[in-house]
Structures are given as C-alpha cells and as structure tokens.
Motif scaffolding. Structure first.
Motif, short mmCIF file in Angstrom:
data_model
loop_
_atom_site.label_atom_id
_atom_site.label_comp_id
_atom_site.label_asym_id
_atom_site.label_seq_id
_atom_site.Cartn_x
_atom_site.Cartn_y
_atom_site.Cartn_z
N GLY A 119 14.27 -37.40 -47.47
CA GLY A 119 13.36 -38.29 -46.39
C GLY A 119 14.14 -39.19 -45.58
O GLY A 119 15.32 -39.14 -45.63
N ALA A 120 13.72 -39.94 -44.73
CA ALA A 120 14.10 -40.77 -43.89
C ALA A 120 14.99 -41.86 -44.29
O ALA A 120 16.22 -41.84 -43.81
N LYS A 121 14.64 -42.49 -45.45
CA LYS A 121 15.42 -43.48 -46.21
C LYS A 121 16.59 -42.95 -46.90
O LYS A 121 17.75 -43.47 -46.58
N ALA A 122 16.39 -41.83 -47.40
CA ALA A 122 17.57 -41.22 -47.97
C ALA A 122 18.58 -40.62 -46.93
O ALA A 122 19.97 -40.92 -47.36
N LYS A 123 18.21 -40.17 -45.86
CA LYS A 123 19.11 -39.85 -44.73
C LYS A 123 20.04 -41.38 -44.20
O LYS A 123 21.01 -40.90 -44.05
N ALA A 124 19.19 -42.15 -44.01
CA ALA A 124 19.57 -43.47 -43.46
C ALA A 124 20.79 -43.80 -44.64
O ALA A 124 21.82 -44.44 -44.24
N ARG A 125 20.46 -43.84 -45.88
CA ARG A 125 21.54 -44.12 -46.80
C ARG A 125 22.90 -43.60 -46.63
O ARG A 125 23.94 -43.97 -46.96
N GLU A 131 24.75 -44.24 -43.71
CA GLU A 131 25.50 -45.62 -44.25
C GLU A 131 26.57 -45.58 -44.95
O GLU A 131 27.91 -46.16 -44.98
#
Length: 114
Positions: free
Chosen positions: A97-103, A106
């Motif tokens: 998902g979007a949050k996992a991609k962002a993590r 980072e």
C-alpha cells in the motif's frame, strides 16, 4: 435447465475425494446429478496421472449440450486441452500500500545517506 460440470465431494473428514459430475445448477453440491464423468483426488501429487481422471468424450458431449464448467473444472479442462485457456483477473493483493511504499522509500533514502 441450467447444467453445470462441477465437483461433488466425497471421502471422509480431512480426506477429500471429488467426483466430476454434470448436474442441474439448482441441485445440492453432493446431491442429485445426471452423470458421473470422472474423479479428482487432491491428495495425490500434482504430477500423478491418477489425480484427475475423466471421460473426455462425455465431457465434450455435455459441453456441446450447453453445460457450463465451474472455475476449478475449467482449469482441469484447460490442462487437458479441451477448453481454450482464458485470462483470469489477477488482483494486485501482493502490491504494498501507499504507507508501506513511503516507509520503504524512507528506509532506502536513510540507507543511501549513511
């Protein structure tokens, strides 16, 4: 009368064994059927020729009469070469998902900075 080529479960608890049958779509799964066309034993190895056995002439006859195979039976018929292979939907459940991609971005940025 809508006809289906489908599996009827047999065997004992935790030891499934299926019959490949042609039945009225309104009949119960393990109930009344018109004709038994073969067997499917999921406990055997996938490369074992005894895993799926069916009378291909009768299967072709019933398909000609308008019987619709269920998804599992259609896959077996594709493997046997009776039905043309169809494209199935392949949902993107494994894509993060979007949050996992962002993590992950980072983490990669932090690793490259060090």
């Amino acid at each position: 009368m809508a006809l289906k080529l489908r599996l009827a479960r047999g065997g004992s608890k935790k030891r499934p064994f299926y019959s490949i049958v042609v039945a009225d779509s309104r009949a119960p799964r393990d109930g009344r059927f018109i004709e038994k066309l073969g067997i499917y034993n999921p406990l055997l190895a996938k490369d074992n020729e005894q895993r799926v056995r069916m009378d291909l002439d009768r299967v072709k006859h019933w398909l000609g009469q308008g019987a619709q195979p269920t998804d599992r039976i259609a896959r077996m018929l594709e493997a046997a070469g009776i039905v043309a292979k169809t494209e199935r939907s392949n949902p993107k459940k494994a894509v993060p998902g979007a949050k996992a991609k962002a993590r992950a971005e980072e983490k990669a940025a932090k690793a490259s900075a060090e």
